[in-house]
Design a protein around this motif. Structure first.
Motif, PDB file in Angstrom:
ATOM      1  N   THR A  82       0.819  -1.221   0.000  1.00  0.00           N
ATOM      2  CA  THR A  82       0.000   0.000   0.000  1.00  0.00           C
ATOM      3  C   THR A  82       0.855   1.274   0.000  1.00  0.00           C
ATOM      4  N   ALA A  83       0.144   2.393  -0.105  1.00  0.00           N
ATOM      5  CA  ALA A  83       0.819   3.700  -0.011  1.00  0.00           C
ATOM      6  C   ALA A  83       1.545   3.817   1.332  1.00  0.00           C
ATOM      7  N   THR A  84       0.934   3.277   2.382  1.00  0.00           N
ATOM      8  CA  THR A  84       1.568   3.331   3.713  1.00  0.00           C
ATOM      9  C   THR A  84       2.858   2.520   3.724  1.00  0.00           C
ATOM     10  N   ASP A  85       2.854   1.381   3.043  1.00  0.00           N
ATOM     11  CA  ASP A  85       4.081   0.579   2.960  1.00  0.00           C
ATOM     12  C   ASP A  85       5.190   1.381   2.282  1.00  0.00           C
ATOM     13  N   PHE A  86       4.831   2.071   1.196  1.00  0.00           N
ATOM     14  CA  PHE A  86       5.873   2.824   0.484  1.00  0.00           C
ATOM     15  C   PHE A  86       6.358   4.004   1.332  1.00  0.00           C
ATOM     16  N   MET A  87       5.430   4.639   2.062  1.00  0.00           N
ATOM     17  CA  MET A  87       5.846   5.737   2.959  1.00  0.00           C
ATOM     18  C   MET A  87       6.820   5.205   4.012  1.00  0.00           C
ATOM     19  N   GLY A  88       6.551   3.975   4.484  1.00  0.00           N
ATOM     20  CA  GLY A  88       7.438   3.352   5.474  1.00  0.00           C
ATOM     21  C   GLY A  88       8.840   3.163   4.915  1.00  0.00           C
ATOM     22  N   LEU A  89       8.905   2.781   3.635  1.00  0.00           N
ATOM     23  CA  LEU A  89      10.215   2.594   2.992  1.00  0.00           C
ATOM     24  C   LEU A  89      10.954   3.943   2.898  1.00  0.00           C
ATOM     25  N   MET A  90      10.215   4.986   2.538  1.00  0.00           N
ATOM     26  CA  MET A  90      10.826   6.332   2.453  1.00  0.00           C
ATOM     27  C   MET A  90      11.373   6.737   3.822  1.00  0.00           C
ATOM     28  N   ASP A  91      10.579   6.469   4.875  1.00  0.00           N
ATOM     29  CA  ASP A  91      11.015   6.804   6.243  1.00  0.00           C
ATOM     30  C   ASP A  91      12.282   6.035   6.603  1.00  0.00           C
ATOM     31  N   LYS A  92      12.279   4.737   6.261  1.00  0.00           N
ATOM     32  CA  LYS A  92      13.431   3.887   6.598  1.00  0.00           C
ATOM     33  C   LYS A  92      14.723   4.439   5.974  1.00  0.00           C
TER      34      LYS A  92
END
Ligand SMILES: Cc1cc2nc3c(=O)[nH]c(=O)nc-3n(C[C@H](O)[C@H](O)[C@H](O)COP(=O)(O)OP(=O)(O)OC[C@H]3O[C@@H](n4cnc5c(N)ncnc54)[C@H](O)[C@@H]3O)c2cc1C
Length: 413
Positions: A82-92
């Motif tokens: 999801t979009a949240t998963d991709f945001m998590g990757l950006m944060d990481k």
């Protein structure tokens, strides 16, 4: 001769992300692209800051933001990454981003930060998995033989490659000058897979020069409008900015509606959404001696008001001298402007290509086609998103579904 688990053709958004995820699941990946530069479309997207996803995506209802012959096909992939998963990757990776408008997320600094993140993901192979990237490298031919473990043999400009599976991530036809080609559609046809006829989408609309002559003076003017096309319940309506150009109309409102527009049919515009212009003009007539154009400027840009009243001598008077009927016609002409585009600016200006590999040929879980071991991801598939980060999210989600499917299918030999 090079042997690999997976050959990915196209190092754009989908191909690059798929390569990294597959390598982290233990696969040997060879990623090739005929362009010397990696992920050039990410670099130019979102005005250089890449609108990389959208918080408003509803994975359970893809038809809200995606087009194609079968938008529900996208549900599985969109729900599992999801979009949240991709945001998590950006944060990481410490890539800062912000929300701009209607859920659209952009990099704070530059789209290059996103490309660098995807390249770092490719370097993070695990369990013996790794990504090798060949650029520039072109694919000259692809053959399949089910008699061998490495079923696919590719001839490339850097030599022969044998692969257990092939992922086609070559995108659509938009912006040929940065490397878009029809290779993905040709590969689909070579293996007997149906392709929904491609067409430019998210693209400015053009008009016949004679039809556009009265409006050409408004080039550069931007105005918030309501825009729609088609008939019936499914009629899409967008409230966004419109931009007048020398040849026609552009801006987010027109790009959105262009994906739904059918050649030969009209589009409808309300140039003053949220205002009852008829009532407002009649009310103004009670107490104002202004010229109609000056009165209209309370609700519209002055240049638009001037150009509009120039179209009919009945409107080129003061309010008290203008019959109610003429004010009514004027209000209607602005609120229900119907016009038929002659065409679009084509692939040279289109942000995406609608149509593509027919989803009936693909598994919605893994993106594998009916041809065993041949996968299609990203824009080459007949799933097209709205403006606003939806197309990149489709690239990430379809790539992730594919990489996960590959890892399950390609147990170590
Ligand atoms: C100007 C512009 C701005 C955009 N902005 C946004 C945005 O802000 N948000 C959003 O969601 N979407 C945006 N898009 C759409 C988005 O860029 C695409 O939907 C997305 O890049 C699709 O990913 P993909 O990997 O499928 O294809 P691509 O990213 O296009 O990658 C395809 C790759 O395949 C390679 N390739 C093509 N043919 C061959 C061949 N014959 N041999 C070898 N390699 C080949 C290409 O060189 C390319 O690297 C924008 C598009 C444009 C044109």
């Amino acid at each position: 001769m090079t042997q690999t688990d997976v050959l990915i053709v196209g190092a754009g958004a989908a191909g690059l992300f798929c390569a990294g995820v597959a390598a982290q699941q233990g696969l040997q990946v060879l990623l090739l692209d005929h362009s010397p530069k990696v992920a050039e479309k990410i670099r130019i997207s979102g005005g250089g800051r890449s609108n990389f996803t959208n918080k408003d995506i509803d994975p359970r209802a893809p038809h809200k933001h995606f087009l194609g012959e079968n938008p529900p096909f996208a549900r599985s992939a969109l729900s599992r990454y999801t979009a949240t998963d991709f945001m998590g990757l950006m944060d990481k990776h410490g890539v800062a981003f912000h929300e701009k408008h209607k859920g659209q997320l952009f990099c704070d600094r530059s789209a290059q930060d996103l490309i660098d993140m995807l390249l770092r993901e490719c370097e993070a192979g695990a369990m013996g998995g790794a990504v090798t990237r060949w650029q520039p490298c072109s694919l000259q031919s692809l053959q399949f033989s089910d008699a061998r473990a490495h079923g696919y043999t590719a001839q490339t400009s850097q030599g022969e490659v044998q692969a257990r599976a092939v992922v086609v991530a070559t995108g659509g036809l938009s912006i040929p000058k940065i490397g878009a080609t029809d290779l993905g559609y040709r590969l689909a046809s070579q293996f007997g897979l149906q392709v929904v006829t491609p067409r430019p989408a998210l693209v400015p609309l053009t008009f016949a020069a004679s039809d556009w002559q009265p409006f050409a003076a408004m080039a550069g003017l931007s105005q918030s409008v309501e825009i729609s096309t088609g008939m019936g319940k499914q009629r899409p309506v967008f409230e966004e900015d419109l931009l007048f150009t020398h040849r026609g109309l552009s801006g987010p409102a027109v790009l959105q509606i262009s994906s739904y527009w059918q050649p030969g049919t009209p589009i409808q515009l309300n140039l003053a959404p949220g205002h009852d212009l008829n009532a407002a003009l009649l009310e103004a007539k009670q107490h104002s001696k202004k010229h109609v154009a000056n009165a209209l400027a309370a609700w519209l840009p002055a240049r638009l008001a001037d150009t509009w009243v120039a179209r009919d001598s009945a409107w080129q008077r003061s309010l008290p001298d203008t019959p109610d009927k003429a004010l009514h016609t004027l209000a209607r002409s602005l609120g229900e402007w119907s016009l038929t585009p002659a065409g679009t600016e084509g692939y040279a200006k289109a942000e995406v290509t609608a149509g593509g590999v027919d989803t009936r040929e693909l598994s919605q879980q893994t993106m594998e086609s009916r041809q065993p071991g041949l996968y299609f991801i990203g824009e080459v598939v007949d799933i097209t998103g709205w403006l606003g980060g939806y197309n990149f999210q489709w690239a990430w989600s379809s790539a992730h579904a594919c990489a996960t499917g590959l890892a399950q299918r390609l147990k170590p030999l």
